[in-house]
Motif scaffolding. Structure first.
Motif, PDB file in Angstrom:
ATOM      1  N   ILE A  95     -24.176  -0.417   0.122  1.00 54.55           N
ATOM      2  CA  ILE A  95     -25.225   0.577  -0.076  1.00 54.55           C
ATOM      3  C   ILE A  95     -24.607   1.882  -0.568  1.00 54.55           C
ATOM      4  CG2 ILE A  95     -26.662  -0.442   1.732  1.00 54.55           C
ATOM      5  CD1 ILE A  95     -25.995   1.979   3.488  1.00 54.55           C
ATOM      6  N   VAL A  96     -25.429   2.687  -1.198  1.00 51.13           N
ATOM      7  CA  VAL A  96     -25.046   4.027  -1.606  1.00 51.13           C
ATOM      8  C   VAL A  96     -26.149   4.969  -1.166  1.00 51.13           C
ATOM      9  CG1 VAL A  96     -26.049   3.662  -3.912  1.00 51.13           C
ATOM     10  CG2 VAL A  96     -24.438   5.530  -3.558  1.00 51.13           C
ATOM     11  N   GLN A  97     -25.765   6.125  -0.646  1.00 51.17           N
ATOM     12  CA  GLN A  97     -26.725   7.120  -0.207  1.00 51.17           C
ATOM     13  C   GLN A  97     -26.480   8.420  -0.965  1.00 51.17           C
ATOM     14  OE1 GLN A  97     -27.871   7.216   4.097  1.00 51.17           O
ATOM     15  NE2 GLN A  97     -26.011   5.984   4.358  1.00 51.17           N
ATOM     16  N   ILE A  98     -27.561   9.055  -1.363  1.00 52.52           N
ATOM     17  CA  ILE A  98     -27.469  10.306  -2.106  1.00 52.52           C
ATOM     18  C   ILE A  98     -28.738  11.102  -1.872  1.00 52.52           C
ATOM     19  CG2 ILE A  98     -28.478   9.395  -4.256  1.00 52.52           C
ATOM     20  CD1 ILE A  98     -26.397  11.099  -5.779  1.00 52.52           C
ATOM     21  N   ASN A  99     -28.629  12.407  -1.956  1.00 49.58           N
ATOM     22  CA  ASN A  99     -29.788  13.272  -1.828  1.00 49.58           C
ATOM     23  C   ASN A  99     -30.711  13.069  -3.030  1.00 49.58           C
ATOM     24  OD1 ASN A  99     -31.133  16.047  -2.572  1.00 49.58           O
ATOM     25  ND2 ASN A  99     -30.723  16.138  -0.380  1.00 49.58           N
TER      26      ASN A  99
END
Length: 543
Positions: free
Chosen positions: A441-445
């Motif tokens: 997974i990748v998380q970003i604003n």
């Protein structure tokens, strides 16, 4: 000829109707709203008056089936909507008054509706035993106050008149659902009112479909007709010709032709498109004698938030390319190259999920590695089609929306271990994207991610293929995410966020592709599997 029985029934109905019309509490049936309001209503301890707001009188008496009010703040629009709603209830029509949220409804009911009913004894006498925050029974009809966040609240009752207040703060799809409440009514009236926010969104979308009326006044000096909202500059820094100083230092509203002083009380609503069924009004604080034009001019010269100024003072939508792209700007990046159907060199791909799968494939330009070429866009109907794209385009890194198809996307990521990552927006994430190799997974604003993808278009860091139907669709959807300023009512803190103002699947897919490209092409060169040992190992195992 009707038979004797039917004639007696008709005569009986007409006599009862005449008796009803003769009752004092139902005189509103034969009395226009403006006259009724001025004769019977008290507001804030004083008799209702149009003084200083003469431009509102024609709106009060407009009985069109659909009225759209694009308004500045504090010009009396909500008062009109409340009185129109109560007036309709007295006639016997059920009214549903919508606000964006349940909290808005509670505040509105307690601070505006209940005091109005209490301040006018004749209305209080008409109130039946049903009187709650969300429901007022007035005579034989009901005034329902509902939030648009709840689908239950929008489905519960039929209505004859629907009012949408603060429309731009509500989700667009909620409006369509709420309008279904008119399905069984023979009357069917709609009122929309809101401070505008963005062009072609919310209240402005309705206004653009309307006959587009402007309050127009005649100069007593030269005879020229002027609509002040048309004459006010639409960009900061331009000269304001309609607000000029007097010798004593005060300011007045001026004719742009001869600089004579205009009397805003003497005017008329002039439609740009007469004959359109929706009656649209655009109301600015420039029209109100209660507002000092010098204050408007000062705020225009000093504001740090032009969107708030134009929305709340001038009453018009506003957006620049930093807040919302336009499709023309996107299409200006088109080249004469055809869209590719395969690629041997490493690419980055973004996918937005839903009933369909929208994919965007990027690759660096060989002559300038800082430029990314959009080499393929596709609407897929299955994950098997995405599998095919992964191989045909040598996709090194794919970022795909983790919601709502979590199970299917995780299976897709597992099939392409080390190359596919599920994106989950995290408003607490700041700066660079956080990649989890083990969880894929990748998380970003969200705001920062959309900022970056918009900046890529504005800064011309993207090249598009030759213009065709699919590329035009891509450009339209890139303009469907817009940045708006939110203000916390309790703290006054301001922050920007993106809202969806149309179909935006390719917009999100491009954003995901840009995230993937930033990872793959760090420094302008592809990184095999990323920078971590986990990524490198996954890649080695795969090949």
């Amino acid at each position: 000829m009707p038979g004797p029985g039917r004639s007696r029934r008709i005569d009986g109905y007409l006599r009862s109707r005449m008796m009803e019309l003769a009752r004092p509490e139902t005189r509103a049936i034969v009395e226009p709203l403006a006259a009724w309001s001025a004769r019977r209503i008290r507001l804030d301890g004083r008799p209702f008056s149009f003084d200083g707001h003469e431009f509102l009188r024609p709106i009060y008496d407009d009985t069109a089936a659909h009225i759209c009010l694009s308004k500045a703040a504090q010009i009396g629009g909500t008062t009109w909507a409340i009185l129109r709603s109560i007036h309709s209830c007295i006639v016997g029509l059920n009214v549903m008054y919508f606000f964006p949220t349940r909290t808005d409804v509670l505040d509105f009911s307690r601070s505006r509706v209940s005091p109005l009913l209490a301040e006018n004894p004749f209305l209080a006498k008409m109130m039946a035993d049903t009187d709650t925050v969300g429901l007022k029974r007035i005579g034989d009809a009901h005034l329902y106050l509902r939030g648009m966040q709840s689908t239950v609240g929008m489905k519960s009752v039929p209505a004859d008149l629907i009012v949408f207040d603060e429309l731009d703060e509500a989700e667009p799809q909620a409006k369509a659902m709420a309008k279904e409440r008119l399905g069984h009514s023979d009357y069917k009236r709609i009122l929309e009112l809101s401070n505008p926010s963005l062009p072609d969104y919310g209240i402005d979308e309705g206004y653009q479909k309307s006959d587009q009326r402007h309050w127009t006044v005649r100069c007593p000096g030269c005879g020229a007709w002027t609509a002040l909202d048309r004459e006010f500059p639409t960009k900061l820094g331009q000269e304001v010709k309609i607000i000029l100083p007097r010798a004593d230092g005060s300011f007045y509203r001026a004719c742009p032709k001869c600089e004579g002083e205009l009397d805003m009380a003497v005017g008329d609503w002039v439609a740009d498109f007469p004959g359109r069924p929706i009656h649209g009004y655009r109301i600015s604080q420039l029209l109100s004698s209660k507002v000092d034009p010098g204050e408007i001019l000062e705020e225009y010269r000093t504001t740090r938030y032009p969107d708030r100024f134009y929305n709340l003072k001038i009453g018009i939508p506003w957006a620049d390319l930093e807040r919302r792209l336009d499709s023309a700007s996107v299409l200006s990046l088109c080249t004469d190259r055809v869209m590719l159907e395969a690629a041997a060199d490493a690419t980055a791909m973004g996918v937005d999920t839903g009933s369909q799968l929208h994919a965007v494939v990027l690759q660096p330009d060989r002559a300038d590695q800082t430029i990314k070429r959009l080499i393929h866009v596709r609407v897929c109907h299955s994950f098997e089609e995405l599998d095919e794209l992964m191989e045909r385009f040598s996709v090194e890194r794919c970022v795909i929306d983790g919601l709502p198809e979590t199970h299917a996307t995780r299976a897709f990521a597992k099939r392409h271990a080390g190359r596919v990552y599920l994106n989950f927006f995290n408003e607490n994430q700041r700066g660079s994207a956080a990649w989890s190799i083990q969880e894929r997974i990748v998380q970003i604003n969200r705001t920062e991610a959309l900022d970056a993808s918009r900046a890529a278009i504005r800064d011309k860091l993207v090249r598009l293929p030759r213009r065709d139907r699919l590329v035009e669709q891509f450009a339209q959807q890139m303009a469907a995410d817009a940045k708006v300023l939110d203000e916390n009512e309790d703290t006054g803190a301001k922050r920007y966020r993106y809202i969806k103002i149309g179909t935006n699947h390719f917009s999100l897919a491009f954003t995901y592709a840009w995230i993937a490209a930033d990872r793959v092409y760090a420094g302008g060169h592809p990184i095999v599997g990323g920078t971590s040992e986990w990524d490198w190992l996954n890649c080695k195992l795969q090949y």
